[in-house]
Design an enzyme around this catalytic site. Structure first.
Site, short mmCIF file in Angstrom:
data_model
loop_
_atom_site.label_atom_id
_atom_site.label_comp_id
_atom_site.label_asym_id
_atom_site.label_seq_id
_atom_site.Cartn_x
_atom_site.Cartn_y
_atom_site.Cartn_z
N GLU A 131 -8.27 -2.79 -5.67
CA GLU A 131 -9.52 -2.04 -5.94
C GLU A 131 -10.67 -3.03 -5.96
O GLU A 131 -10.57 -4.10 -6.55
CB GLU A 131 -9.50 -1.34 -7.31
CG GLU A 131 -8.69 -0.10 -7.38
CD GLU A 131 -8.79 0.58 -8.75
OE1 GLU A 131 -9.82 0.43 -9.45
OE2 GLU A 131 -7.81 1.25 -9.12
N GLU A 150 -3.50 -0.79 -13.79
CA GLU A 150 -4.33 -1.46 -14.80
C GLU A 150 -3.76 -1.35 -16.22
O GLU A 150 -4.31 -0.65 -17.08
CB GLU A 150 -5.77 -0.94 -14.75
CG GLU A 150 -6.43 -1.18 -13.40
CD GLU A 150 -7.89 -0.75 -13.34
OE1 GLU A 150 -8.37 -0.10 -14.28
OE2 GLU A 150 -8.55 -1.06 -12.33
#
Ligand code: IFM
Length: 437
Positions: free
Chosen positions: A351, A167
């Site tokens: 995710e 991320e």
């Protein structure tokens, strides 16, 4: 659950993810201090000033945790390696206990038939590097390359896949512009430097791993759907800018060798020297892209400095995080990324999941509905020929949810943070059944 494994293509990988600082316990095994330890020790940053010194004590209990991952019926397990555990000062000295830990961890996955999906960095920057400016420092990518060489020199022969950085938006924007994550800065220049350096570090790490002969290397970005608050042109522009710095900046660097123009309006005077020359490195070819997806944000124009917009509360049902549940966004991003950026490269949902209140011993129906709805979105993308090859639950265990401490429970397995007892939730049992069908 509504879904069944048999509805997905042959070889589709079901996985669950965790990350090092969130579960391992950085007080154990000679790990160095991280900028999350200092951030958490500063009043007002983290709920109850909670930190990851003990976390889920996965450092000592990983065998039990991996037994649970195996019994869930997973094909793979997504984990991360802690820079501060392997190199406690970030550079130079290597902690043999840290390397041994990841060595044992990877072997333990393989013994249980779980494919190890590694991430090199999930946010635990060693404090010694934070002292030198952290992600703002142009040398950070070189130090990261050294760390990559050390850890993957040890376990790279056995991991199934690896992505350098989890991320980039959180490492850059959330941590340096919004100040919500360590190092807690709110500074546009720091943000421009960090967002660029994170991509340079990604490129350096991929090159190092190629040099080690590793295959199946990717990148993992997070995405949020930007919903304009109304039909006005101003709202569309505000949401477009949110989309630019959240969703398009990193993809632009990785796949197009450029950043969105509307970002450069504000970022150009603050970019690191020579940034335009870094795109060949940033665009070092990768084998897949991972998408982390949870929610959408409703965006309205607002007074004030660039980006002059605000998040407003939306009407949809929300998770324990207060995040709207919007599975259509997952379908949108899978199709949009494939069409506009990755164009045929394998995709993974790396995710997806929801935080739900502590329900020990009770039904976990909201989580099951959330997961079913997002798995439906994944299935419909596959039906439209999006090359999606796997889906990852966040998270295997309840864990340290960063600035929210231990209160927000994303796990399929409940963790009692006093006794550290693990108890599979109703959603865990339902998924185990679905994966066997
Ligand atoms: O817990 C985090 C994780 O560290 C990164 N992705 C989002 C999760 C939920 O907020």
């Amino acid at each position: 659950m509504r879904f069944k494994r048999s509805e997905f293509p042959e070889g589709f990988l079901f996985s669950a993810a965790t990350s090092s600082y969130q579960i391992e316990g950085h007080g154990f095994g000679g790990a160095g201090k991280t900028h999350w330890d200092t951030f958490a020790a500063t009043p007002g940053n983290v709920v109850r000033a909670e930190h990851g010194q003990r976390a889920c004590d996965h450092y000592h209990r990983f065998e039990e945790d991996l037994d649970l991952a195996r019994d869930l019926g997973l094909d793979a397990y997504r984990f991360s390696t802690s820079w501060a555990r392997v190199m406690p000062e970030g550079r130079g000295n290597v902690n043999p206990e840290g390397l041994d830990f990841y060595d044992r961890l990877v072997d333990a996955m393989l013994e249980r038939g779980l494919k190890p999906q590694a991430t090199l960095y999930h946010w635990e920057l060693p404090v010694a590097l934070a002292d030198l400016g952290g992600w703002r420092n142009p040398d950070l990518p070189n130090w990261f390359a050294d760390f990559t060489e050390v850890i993957m020199g040890r376990i790279g022969d056995r991991v199934f896949s690896c992505a350098p950085i989890n991320e980039p938006w959180c490492v850059g924007w959330l941590s340096h512009f919004m100040g919500h994550h360590a190092p807690g800065l709110r500074d546009i220049r720091a943000t421009a430097h960090a967002m660029h350096h994170v991509l340079v570090a990604h490129g350096r790490a991929v090159q190092v791993m190629r040099g080690l002969g590793m295959k199946n290397l990717g990148a993992v970005c997070n995405f949020e759907y930007a919903q304009p608050v109304d039909n006005s042109a101003a709202a569309a522009e505000a949401a477009g800018l949110y989309d630019a710095y959240y969703n398009r900046f990193f993809l632009g660097g990785l796949f197009q060798g450029s950043y969105p123009e509307e970002m450069m309006v504000a970022f150009a005077p603050h970019m690191p020297q020579g940034w335009e020359d870094d795109f060949d490195l940033i665009q070092t070819p990768i084998d897949w892209l991972g998408l982390n997806y949870y929610t959408r944000k409703v965006i309205a124009p607002a007074d004030g400095a660039w980006p002059a917009h605000a998040e407003v509360e939306g009407p949809l049902n929300k998770t324990q995080m207060g995040w709207e549940i919007y599975p259509e966004g997952l379908h949108h991003f899978l199709a949009w990324v494939h069409e506009n950026y990755t164009k045929g490269l394998p995709l993974y949902v790396t995710e997806n999941g929801m935080a739900n209140a502590d329900l020990l011993g009770r039904e976990d129906t909201e989580r099951m509905a959330y997961l079913d709805d997002h798995l439906d979105a994944a299935k419909s993308a596959i039906a439209q020929d999006v090359p999606l090859e796997g889906y990852t639950f966040w998270s295997l265990l309840d864990n340290y949810e960063w600035a929210f401490g231990y209160e927000k429970r994303f796990g399929l397995i409940h963790v009692d943070f006093d006794t550290l007892k693990r108890t599979p939730k109703a959603s865990y049992h339902a998924i185990a059944k679905a994966l066997s069908q």
